[in-house]
Design a protein around this motif. Structure first.
Motif, PDB file in Angstrom:
ATOM      1  N   THR A   1       0.838  -0.869   0.185  1.00  0.00           N
ATOM      2  CA  THR A   1       0.136  -0.084   0.117  1.00  0.00           C
ATOM      3  C   THR A   1       1.145   1.653   0.022  1.00  0.00           C
ATOM      4  OG1 THR A   1      -0.270  -0.174   2.495  1.00  0.00           O
ATOM      5  CG2 THR A   1      -1.574  -1.385   1.564  1.00  0.00           C
ATOM      6  N   VAL A   2       0.203   2.156  -0.125  1.00  0.00           N
ATOM      7  CA  VAL A   2       1.179   3.426  -0.055  1.00  0.00           C
ATOM      8  C   VAL A   2       1.517   3.863   0.858  1.00  0.00           C
ATOM      9  CG1 VAL A   2       0.917   5.969  -0.085  1.00  0.00           C
ATOM     10  CG2 VAL A   2      -0.260   4.739  -2.329  1.00  0.00           C
ATOM     11  N   GLY A   3       0.258   3.204   1.937  1.00  0.00           N
ATOM     12  CA  GLY A   3       1.291   3.922   3.690  1.00  0.00           C
ATOM     13  C   GLY A   3       2.504   3.298   4.080  1.00  0.00           C
ATOM     14  N   GLU A   4       2.390   1.845   3.945  1.00  0.00           N
ATOM     15  CA  GLU A   4       3.660   0.749   4.037  1.00  0.00           C
ATOM     16  C   GLU A   4       4.791   1.692   2.995  1.00  0.00           C
ATOM     17  OE1 GLU A   4       0.782  -3.532   4.149  1.00  0.00           O
ATOM     18  OE2 GLU A   4       1.857  -2.477   2.877  1.00  0.00           O
ATOM     19  N   ALA A   5       4.665   1.464   0.954  1.00  0.00           N
ATOM     20  CA  ALA A   5       5.759   1.897   1.180  1.00  0.00           C
ATOM     21  C   ALA A   5       6.132   3.343   1.779  1.00  0.00           C
ATOM     22  CB  ALA A   5       4.972   2.484  -0.252  1.00  0.00           C
TER      23      ALA A   5
ATOM     24  N   LEU B   1       6.649   4.493   5.084  1.00  0.00           N
ATOM     25  CA  LEU B   1       7.284   3.679   5.935  1.00  0.00           C
ATOM     26  C   LEU B   1       8.240   2.927   5.413  1.00  0.00           C
ATOM     27  CD1 LEU B   1       4.165   2.017   8.253  1.00  0.00           C
ATOM     28  CD2 LEU B   1       5.245   3.941   8.318  1.00  0.00           C
ATOM     29  N   SER B   2       8.283   2.634   4.165  1.00  0.00           N
ATOM     30  CA  SER B   2       9.570   2.234   4.158  1.00  0.00           C
ATOM     31  C   SER B   2      10.873   3.105   3.347  1.00  0.00           C
ATOM     32  CB  SER B   2       9.451   1.702   2.390  1.00  0.00           C
ATOM     33  OG  SER B   2      10.853   0.886   1.956  1.00  0.00           O
ATOM     34  N   LEU B   3      10.223   4.220   2.551  1.00  0.00           N
ATOM     35  CA  LEU B   3      11.147   5.703   2.726  1.00  0.00           C
ATOM     36  C   LEU B   3      10.881   6.374   4.074  1.00  0.00           C
ATOM     37  CD1 LEU B   3      11.806   7.973   0.666  1.00  0.00           C
ATOM     38  CD2 LEU B   3       9.486   8.923   1.263  1.00  0.00           C
ATOM     39  N   PHE B   4      10.414   5.834   4.805  1.00  0.00           N
ATOM     40  CA  PHE B   4      11.269   6.364   6.501  1.00  0.00           C
ATOM     41  C   PHE B   4      12.060   5.726   7.013  1.00  0.00           C
ATOM     42  CE2 PHE B   4       6.543   8.568   6.657  1.00  0.00           C
ATOM     43  CZ  PHE B   4       6.709   9.154   5.698  1.00  0.00           C
ATOM     44  N   ALA B   5      12.446   4.692   6.756  1.00  0.00           N
ATOM     45  CA  ALA B   5      13.018   3.710   7.068  1.00  0.00           C
ATOM     46  C   ALA B   5      14.194   4.727   6.201  1.00  0.00           C
ATOM     47  CB  ALA B   5      13.071   2.056   7.238  1.00  0.00           C
ATOM     48  N   LEU B   6      14.213   4.662   5.026  1.00  0.00           N
ATOM     49  CA  LEU B   6      16.103   4.886   4.228  1.00  0.00           C
ATOM     50  C   LEU B   6      16.092   6.322   4.759  1.00  0.00           C
ATOM     51  CD1 LEU B   6      14.471   3.392   1.145  1.00  0.00           C
ATOM     52  CD2 LEU B   6      16.444   2.185   2.321  1.00  0.00           C
ATOM     53  N   GLU B   7      15.019   7.361   4.266  1.00  0.00           N
ATOM     54  CA  GLU B   7      15.282   9.017   4.614  1.00  0.00           C
ATOM     55  C   GLU B   7      14.793   9.927   5.969  1.00  0.00           C
ATOM     56  OE1 GLU B   7      17.330  10.511   2.869  1.00  0.00           O
ATOM     57  OE2 GLU B   7      17.632  10.267   1.271  1.00  0.00           O
ATOM     58  N   PRO B   8      14.654   8.561   7.489  1.00  0.00           N
ATOM     59  CA  PRO B   8      14.399   8.848   8.522  1.00  0.00           C
ATOM     60  C   PRO B   8      13.682  10.693   8.577  1.00  0.00           C
ATOM     61  CG  PRO B   8      16.233   8.701   9.066  1.00  0.00           C
ATOM     62  CD  PRO B   8      16.099   8.108   7.472  1.00  0.00           C
ATOM     63  N   GLY B   9      14.913  11.932   7.282  1.00  0.00           N
ATOM     64  CA  GLY B   9      14.549  13.591   7.427  1.00  0.00           C
ATOM     65  C   GLY B   9      13.280  13.902   6.787  1.00  0.00           C
ATOM     66  N   VAL B  10      13.263  13.281   5.837  1.00  0.00           N
ATOM     67  CA  VAL B  10      11.530  13.755   4.956  1.00  0.00           C
ATOM     68  C   VAL B  10      10.214  13.079   6.072  1.00  0.00           C
ATOM     69  CG1 VAL B  10      12.880  12.861   3.079  1.00  0.00           C
ATOM     70  CG2 VAL B  10      11.707  11.368   3.906  1.00  0.00           C
TER      71      VAL B  10
ATOM     72  N   GLY C   1      -4.900   7.829  -2.086  1.00  0.00           N
ATOM     73  CA  GLY C   1      -4.426   7.669  -0.745  1.00  0.00           C
ATOM     74  C   GLY C   1      -3.863   6.858  -0.001  1.00  0.00           C
ATOM     75  N   PRO C   2      -3.168   6.554   1.529  1.00  0.00           N
ATOM     76  CA  PRO C   2      -2.860   6.134   1.746  1.00  0.00           C
ATOM     77  C   PRO C   2      -2.878   4.563   1.915  1.00  0.00           C
ATOM     78  CG  PRO C   2      -3.503   7.610   3.584  1.00  0.00           C
ATOM     79  CD  PRO C   2      -4.353   7.449   2.687  1.00  0.00           C
ATOM     80  N   GLU C   3      -4.145   4.124   1.395  1.00  0.00           N
ATOM     81  CA  GLU C   3      -4.594   2.795   2.103  1.00  0.00           C
ATOM     82  C   GLU C   3      -4.641   2.055   0.686  1.00  0.00           C
ATOM     83  OE1 GLU C   3      -4.350   1.375   4.285  1.00  0.00           O
ATOM     84  OE2 GLU C   3      -5.362   3.320   5.730  1.00  0.00           O
ATOM     85  N   SER C   4      -4.162   3.474  -0.803  1.00  0.00           N
ATOM     86  CA  SER C   4      -4.141   2.129  -2.453  1.00  0.00           C
ATOM     87  C   SER C   4      -3.143   1.556  -2.450  1.00  0.00           C
ATOM     88  CB  SER C   4      -3.671   3.741  -3.188  1.00  0.00           C
ATOM     89  OG  SER C   4      -5.028   4.389  -2.708  1.00  0.00           O
ATOM     90  N   GLY C   5      -3.104   0.170  -3.351  1.00  0.00           N
ATOM     91  CA  GLY C   5      -2.294  -0.269  -3.300  1.00  0.00           C
ATOM     92  C   GLY C   5      -1.551  -0.147  -4.069  1.00  0.00           C
ATOM     93  N   VAL C   6      -0.659  -0.832  -3.911  1.00  0.00           N
ATOM     94  CA  VAL C   6       1.032  -0.202  -5.115  1.00  0.00           C
ATOM     95  C   VAL C   6       1.233  -2.002  -5.777  1.00  0.00           C
ATOM     96  CG1 VAL C   6       3.051   0.027  -5.231  1.00  0.00           C
ATOM     97  CG2 VAL C   6       1.432   1.469  -3.711  1.00  0.00           C
ATOM     98  N   SER C   7       1.611  -2.303  -6.745  1.00  0.00           N
ATOM     99  CA  SER C   7       1.672  -3.011  -7.654  1.00  0.00           C
ATOM    100  C   SER C   7       3.569  -3.437  -7.949  1.00  0.00           C
ATOM    101  CB  SER C   7       1.160  -3.265  -9.081  1.00  0.00           C
ATOM    102  OG  SER C   7       1.200  -2.596  -9.562  1.00  0.00           O
ATOM    103  N   GLU C   8       3.931  -3.817  -7.862  1.00  0.00           N
ATOM    104  CA  GLU C   8       4.910  -4.510  -8.605  1.00  0.00           C
ATOM    105  C   GLU C   8       5.895  -3.589  -9.961  1.00  0.00           C
ATOM    106  OE1 GLU C   8       7.243  -6.440  -6.815  1.00  0.00           O
ATOM    107  OE2 GLU C   8       8.749  -6.168  -7.736  1.00  0.00           O
TER     108      GLU C   8
END
Lengths: 87, 344
Positions: free
Chosen positions: A27-31, A33-42, A67-74
């Protein structure tokens, strides 16, 4: 899922390793969170105190605003943009 | 040679020069509003930024050329119901840096501005539920520290003082008229719209205050305040500055809250050399043409060696290098100026 995420240029100094990232999540929300782990400053620039995406920040997946619940495909392309506002 | 960091609605600028020869470079942080500058105990420069889209940030630099943004600026807890709208001020004393923010609160850093933690005694004050924002928001914009004695100025709330190093805080506004309250109404505990405070570096209990409702001073650390407006063309404004070396007070009167411009367009700094007993226009060099512009609280600074500068909401910079006797308006025009730091 692995997606490609691109940050806006205004966050260039907050993002220590660049504006484009490979992120993980179904999901967008999970993506994000993945970004924030890589780039905590953003994190505090994209979401507010409650963890919600800021009101004038938009998330697009493959060209559609979502929105944050939307799916993200490969292989999806995620873009984070500032809304057209201001003076 | 005078060096200034200038914070505007559209980035920061480095301005250097003397007399009639000034150079400006920038912008730093293009696209970001620059709201405050500071120095850490080890001399690292701090710049606070904000954005209509992306919240606040803090940048650090050792040389004013390379800036690095910290990962975690001051933030409110998720369940607080508060928003981190703007970082208004830095204050450094000893080995600690304070940051005043809106929604109003104080945060401290003991590691040169890298990480920040809240001052609970102020941020969760017993009157917190009664704090309401003014036109400029609900902001903690001035901090003063003298050991365990600490003062914070919060717009539309008032001055609070701690005598135990920031654990407990008391409101200190006796003698100040509240803003927006009928004369015959009971005095509220909060609702005192302090715009700026400055104190005597040798006696921190002597404080001067530009308030929404007038100009005041205290000699007892804020326990009681008295009006000091003799000679001022108006009692409204946002600036209060005291030069440590000369003891001279400086303020910039604006007509009133309903018209936040110099009276008749006469942009002037006013000075007092008798601790506020009387005020006079400071020096020469002022424009003969009307200047319909304002000066905000963060847009005045000095080096405590006779040089002062201020910036206007119209984007002009004024500088004096002789303790306020001769003023120069720089040729450069900037975006709306909200913060200035004059470097030693």
């Amino acid at each position: 899922m692995t997606a490609n995420l691109r940050l806006p240029r205004l966050l260039a100094q907050a993002a220590k390793t660049g504006l484009t990232h490979e992120v993980e999540g179904s999901t967008v929300g999970e993506a994000l969170l993945s970004l924030f782990a890589l780039e905590p400053g953003v994190r505090s620039h994209i979401v507010d105190e409650t963890g919600a995406v800021r009101p004038h920040v938009s998330v697009f997946v493959d060209g559609a605003m979502v929105g944050p619940e939307s799916g993200v495909s490969e292989g999806a392309e995620i873009r984070i943009l500032q809304a057209v506002s201001g003076g | 040679m005078v060096t200034m960091l200038v914070g505007t609605e559209k980035g920061g600028f480095l301005v250097e020069g003397s007399e009639s020869d000034w150079e400006a470079s920038g912008p730093l942080f293009p696209g970001w509003k620059v709201t405050a500058f500071g120095r850490t105990p080890d001399g690292t420069h701090l710049a606070a930024v904000g954005s209509n889209w992306f919240g606040i940030g803090i940048h650090r630099s050792s040389d004013l050329a390379q800036w690095e943004q910290i990962d975690a600026p001051p933030a409110w807890p998720e369940d607080s119901g508060r928003k981190m709208e703007q970082l208004w001020t830095f204050h450094t004393q000893g080995e600690r840096v304070w940051a005043g923010v809106a929604h109003a609160g104080l945060f401290i850093s003991d590691d040169q501005g890298v990480s920040w933690s809240p001052i609970a005694g102020l941020n969760e004050h017993r009157t917190r539920d009664d704090w309401q924002p003014g036109l400029g928001g609900l902001c903690a914009h001035r901090v003063m520290v003298d050991g365990d004695s600490q003062w914070v100025a919060i717009s539309a709330v008032g001055v609070l003082r701690s005598d135990d190093g920031g654990i407990n805080w008391e409101l200190k506004n006796d003698g100040v008229d509240p803003a927006g309250v009928p004369e015959d109404a009971p005095r509220p505990e909060v609702g005192y719209c302090v715009h700026c405070i400055a104190h005597d570096a040798e006696d921190r209990n002597r404080i001067w205050r530009q308030d929404h409702t007038g100009v005041y001073r205290t000699t007892d650390g804020g326990d009681s305040w008295e009006r000091i407006e003799d000679g001022l063309p108006a009692s409204f404004g946002f600036v209060m500055w005291r030069d440590d070396e000369s003891g001279r007070l400086l303020t910039i009167p604006l007509e009133a809250d309903r018209n936040r411009l110099p009276v008749d367009g006469d942009l002037r700094v006013f000075k007092s050399d008798d601790d506020g007993e009387s005020w006079q226009p400071a020096g020469r060099g002022w424009s003969e043409a009307p200047q319909f512009t304002g000066v905000l609280r963060g847009a005045f600074d000095g080096d405590n060696r006779g040089a002062f500068c201020f910036g206007t909401t119209g984007g002009k910079l004024w500088v004096t290098e002789d303790n306020g006797e001769g003023w120069i308006e720089l040729r450069q025009t900037f975006p709306r100026i909200g913060a200035i730091s004059m470097l030693p």
